[in-house]
Design a protein around this motif. Structure first.
Motif: not given
Length: 884
Positions: A628-629, A646, A648, A650-651, A678
């Motif tokens: 998720e963010v 933010d 993130d 996913s990074e 996410g």
């Protein structure tokens, strides 16, 4: 004085009445020093005799014939009574009591067990049912006789060793001359004193094949085969020795989504015991069913009706995990050899049995050869005696001695023609020939008879010279004569390990008091978490970063300020925990992503670096690796230009649970809120199919089916001519005989060859398949129809080999793409040939380059650019054409 006290204590046994303080003190001293009791009388002298008797004469079978004494006596009694007709079992029991020293009940039970094995005894009447556990009728109502198989392989008085019966009035066999591995075919179970014997039954045909392999010097393997059928995992069979074990499962079929049918049960269990275990598991909340129907008659049929919200695949696993649908059997191969118990493996038992069969056949051949030689000798002697009228010379003899001497002198010229010396007994037999027989003596017939004996003697000698080949032929004849209908019943399979926590029904509700740190199934006034089972593990995270995995309980304490609690799935690498935490009271902020696949139960772990005062600011548990963010708000401070940023996930890479993570910031955070849910960062899940256990897995075992996303499905084409699609859940079961299993593609075109049982012709069809949860027919509903082959080449080529009257016709090759078009899966297809087909096979596909498709031009377009010219030249040419 001490010895007298010892004697007195021994005579009085374990209750000592001390008549004096001296005796009492001596007794206490004796018991305090030795801590042992002295045994005398029958305990001391007779117990070993009793144990030996039970081992040798009651519970353990003999290696030579594979029978316990009571079974041997029953077989001997039935042979003595045998006249080809059935006898009342009560009469057989009474007759056997001449040889067996125990009561009629033990004989009757042993006879019924022999009859239920369907090998040695031909039964008539109600002999009970090993499937349902029903007992047999009373001995006065049922009848039995020896089977033809028993008559052929069990008895031969000429090769039997005899001994006196228990009362000395009769003769009984020490062992029967069994020429077959009977012990392994029937199996046996017996409990003696200090040891037990449990030999599992094996397949009739496989035992014969193994015996032949042993005679040829080849290796072989033997595995159990049970009369109740089912499935068996023999990975730990250990040749039937102590320490080994086999797992046996019932055969459970899915009738539909709400109905399961048990058609075969484990060995040693009955339909009643299986149903009872299912009901008990349901009452305990391990499984969830509506009802169970027992429709068993000749064959097992237990119908299980499922609740609406229950998966049939998970229920099948739960039946194996919590009921008698799966049992473990521990063999213990103990037999009597040379009047002593020995533990030997089933392969060694078969070798000994085969060698004994060979020796018994040799003995029978030797006996037959002696009989033939004796017959030849007497026939030749009789011919000489009659043809040369030697009997005339005894007319003037006045004494018996003179008669014998006269005949002996008359035979002297012919003795060199004989194969042994002439004895007085031979001459006595000659004198017993009747005049009528002498008068009708036919020399030609006598010569033919003698030549027949000589031919048979040569044959027997040949068998003795080639004893191994003769024994092999004997076994092959037994297989041919009695092997029909005795094929293997129990399917040998590799079983998957069923995790009970993954298949148990969620029969409890989990609650939590986050502030006080309590959780459990009895805290019904607190916050509801989820459904669970009473054997589940739960994982609990605290605000300070500590976490622990522990068992579900009625009420348990783990620590105050619980921020997350859930049922823990062991080895779950797809559940990813996203965490933001502060290191210490005023330290930097870290972020991390990790999976927790397995740790020690009830041991405390830390998700942070372990610094005192650490705290988790944000945490989420994502079942499919979602990232998720977050929107992070910083506390205002000088020079801090951006107060909202933010984060993130996913990074961020997924690392181990013990990693400290990455530093996100060193500034103090005011709050963290979810900005955007996410998607999974794990991608699709790779799925494999393990054909040995017919289950899906994500561990790389078996055939790789592909990478699956949430909506993807699996296609299964069965050999019976049906196909269906399923999800890729790892709990799915695939019990059908699978012809093809792969990732489902609705656009793929299949070429299918099949035999139509109704028309009795071979057909070919091309079609795409549609998703279907239920089995759909591909070849029609006729029982004799079946699929030959399924092919997915773009341009398949089919080779047709002809048979029968057209076998000489050269094979044809069919371009399937031109032969038939793509139609519905329900279409019948096209007959392959009008000639009789012997074989169909897809061979190397044709190489057809697809023709380029012409693009339709929309109004105002001039077609594709010719890349062989310079783009600038093309532009100039275009302007010229337009008149620009």
């Amino acid at each position: 004085m001490s010895e007298e006290l010892d004697d007195r204590i021994e005579l009085e046994g374990d209750t000592v009445k001390a008549s004096s303080a001296e005796e009492k003190a001596h007794y206490q001293k004796l018991m305090g020093e030795t801590k042992k009791y002295r045994l005398s009388g029958m305990y001391k002298d007779w117990f070993l005799d009793y144990a030996s008797y039970v081992i040798l004469e009651r519970a353990v079978p003999h290696i030579e014939d594979g029978l316990k004494p009571v079974q041997r006596r029953i077989m001997h009694a039935m042979k003595k009574m045998d006249d080809g007709r059935y006898n009342k079992v009560a009469n057989i029991i009474g007759y056997t009591m001449q040889y067996h020293p125990h009561g009629d009940a033990s004989i009757g039970d042993a006879l019924v067990q022999l009859g239920q094995k369907d090998l040695l005894v031909d039964c008539q009447g109600n002999w009970g049912n090993i499937l349902t556990g029903d007992s047999s009728a009373a001995p006065r109502y049922i009848e039995a006789r020896l089977s033809k198989f028993a008559g052929d392989v069990v008895f031969n008085p000429k090769t039997t060793e005899w001994m006196a019966s228990y009362d000395g009035r009769n003769q009984e066999p020490v062992t029967l001359p069994v020429k077959f591995p009977l012990l392994l075919a029937q199996g046996v179970e017996g409990i003696a004193v200090g040891l037990a014997s449990k030999i599992l039954p094996h397949n009739f045909i496989e035992l014969i094949d193994a015996s032949i392999a042993h005679l040829r010097g080849e290796d072989f393997e033997l595995y159990p085969d049970f009369p109740t059928a089912g499935m068996v995992d023999v990975l730990r069979y250990n040749d039937g020795l102590r320490g080994g074990a086999v797992k046996v499962r019932a055969k459970i079929n899915k009738l539909d989504k709400k109905t399961l049918v048990i058609t075969e049960i484990p060995f040693g269990k009955t339909t009643s015991s299986v149903i009872e275990s299912i009901i008990k598991a349901n009452d305990k909340g391990k499984i969830k069913i509506k009802k169970v129907d027992d429709n068993t008659a000749r064959d097992v049929e237990i119908v299980i009706h499922l609740a609406n919200d229950v998966s049939p695949d998970i229920t099948i696993d739960a039946l194996y995990a919590f009921t008698d649908c799966e049992v473990s059997i521990s063999p213990n191969a103990c037999v009597i050899i040379d009047k002593r118990p020995h533990f030997i493996g089933v392969k060694e038992m078969l070798r000994r049995s085969t060698d004994r069969t060979k020796e018994l056949l040799r003995m029978e051949l030797d006996i037959r050869l002696r009989e033939l030689e004796e017959g030849w000798h007497m026939s030749s002697l009789e011919k000489i005696f009659i043809e040369n009228r030697i009997y005339n010379s005894i007319e003037e003899c006045e004494t018996w001695e003179a008669v014998i001497e006269t005949i002996d002198r008359g035979l002297d010229p012919f003795k060199p023609m004989l194969r042994r010396e002439v004895t007085t007994d031979d001459i006595v037999k000659l004198t017993e020939i009747k005049i009528k027989r002498i008068s009708k003596f036919d020399t030609k017939k006598a010569d033919e008879y003698i030549r027949g004996l000589e031919v048979e003697m040569d044959e027997v000698k040949n068998h003795l010279a080639h004893l191994i080949e003769y024994t092999i032929a004997y076994f092959e004849n037994i297989r041919k004569k009695y092997g029909k209908g005795r094929e293997r019943k129990t399917e040998i399979r590799s079983f998957d390990v069923i995790q009970a926590t993954q298949v148990v029904v969620a029969n409890e509700k989990l609650y939590v008091n986050r502030k006080e740190g309590f959780f459990g199934t009895n805290l019904k006034k607190e916050e509801y978490v989820c459904d669970c089972s009473d054997i589940d593990d739960v994982i609990v995270f605290l605000r300070d970063g500590k976490y622990i995995i522990t068992k579900v309980t009625d009420k348990g304490f783990v620590g105050k300020d619980i921020i997350h609690i859930a049922v823990f799935k062991k080895n779950d690498s797809r559940t990813i925990y996203n965490i933001v935490y502060r290191d210490g009271k005023n330290g930097p902020i870290y972020m991390k992503r990790c999976a927790i696949t397995g740790i020690t139960r009830d041991k405390e772990y830390d998700m942070t670096k372990g610094t005192a005062g650490s705290s988790i600011l944000y945490m989420s548990a994502n079942p499919n690796g979602e990232a998720e963010v977050l929107k992070v708000y910083f506390k205002p401070r000088p020079r801090l230009k951006k107060l909202i940023v933010d984060l993130d996930f996913s990074e961020l890479a997924i690392k181990g649970r013990s990693s400290m993570g990455n530093i996100f910031t060193r500034y103090a955070i005011h709050k963290v809120v979810l900005k955007e849910k996410g998607v999974s960062t794990l991608g699709g899940q790779n799925i494999w199919f393990d054909d040995t256990i017919r289950r899906l897995n994500a561990e790389g075992r078996g055939t790789h089916l592909g990478e699956f996303l949430s909506n993807d499905r699996i296609l299964v084409v069965a050999k019976n001519g049906t196909y269906y699609t399923t999800s890729y859940e790892l709990t799915n079961r695939y019990e059908d005989e699978i012809l093809r299993i792969e990732k489902f593609d609705p656009e793929k075109v299949f070429s299918i060859t099949y035999y139509d049982g109704e028309q009795k012709f071979f057909y070919v069809k091309r079609c795409s398949l549609e998703a279907s949860d239920r089995p759909s027919e591909l070849v029609g509903e006729h029982k004799a129809s079946y699929i030959v082959e399924v092919n997915d080449d773009d341009y398949p080529q089919l080779e047709v080999t002809f048979g029968g009257a057209n076998a000489s016709r050269p094979a044809e090759h069919i371009d399937v793409d031109e032969f038939i078009g793509v139609k519905s899966s329900k279409a019948k297809g096209k007959r392959v040939s009008t000639y009789e087909v012997g074989k169909l096979e897809f061979i190397e596909p044709l190489d057809k380059a697809p023709e380029p498709e012409e693009e339709e031009l929309e109004e105002g377009e001039d077609g594709p650019i010719d890349l062989s010219v310079d783009p600038e030249d093309y532009s100039n040419a275009k302007q010229m054409d337009l008149g620009l």
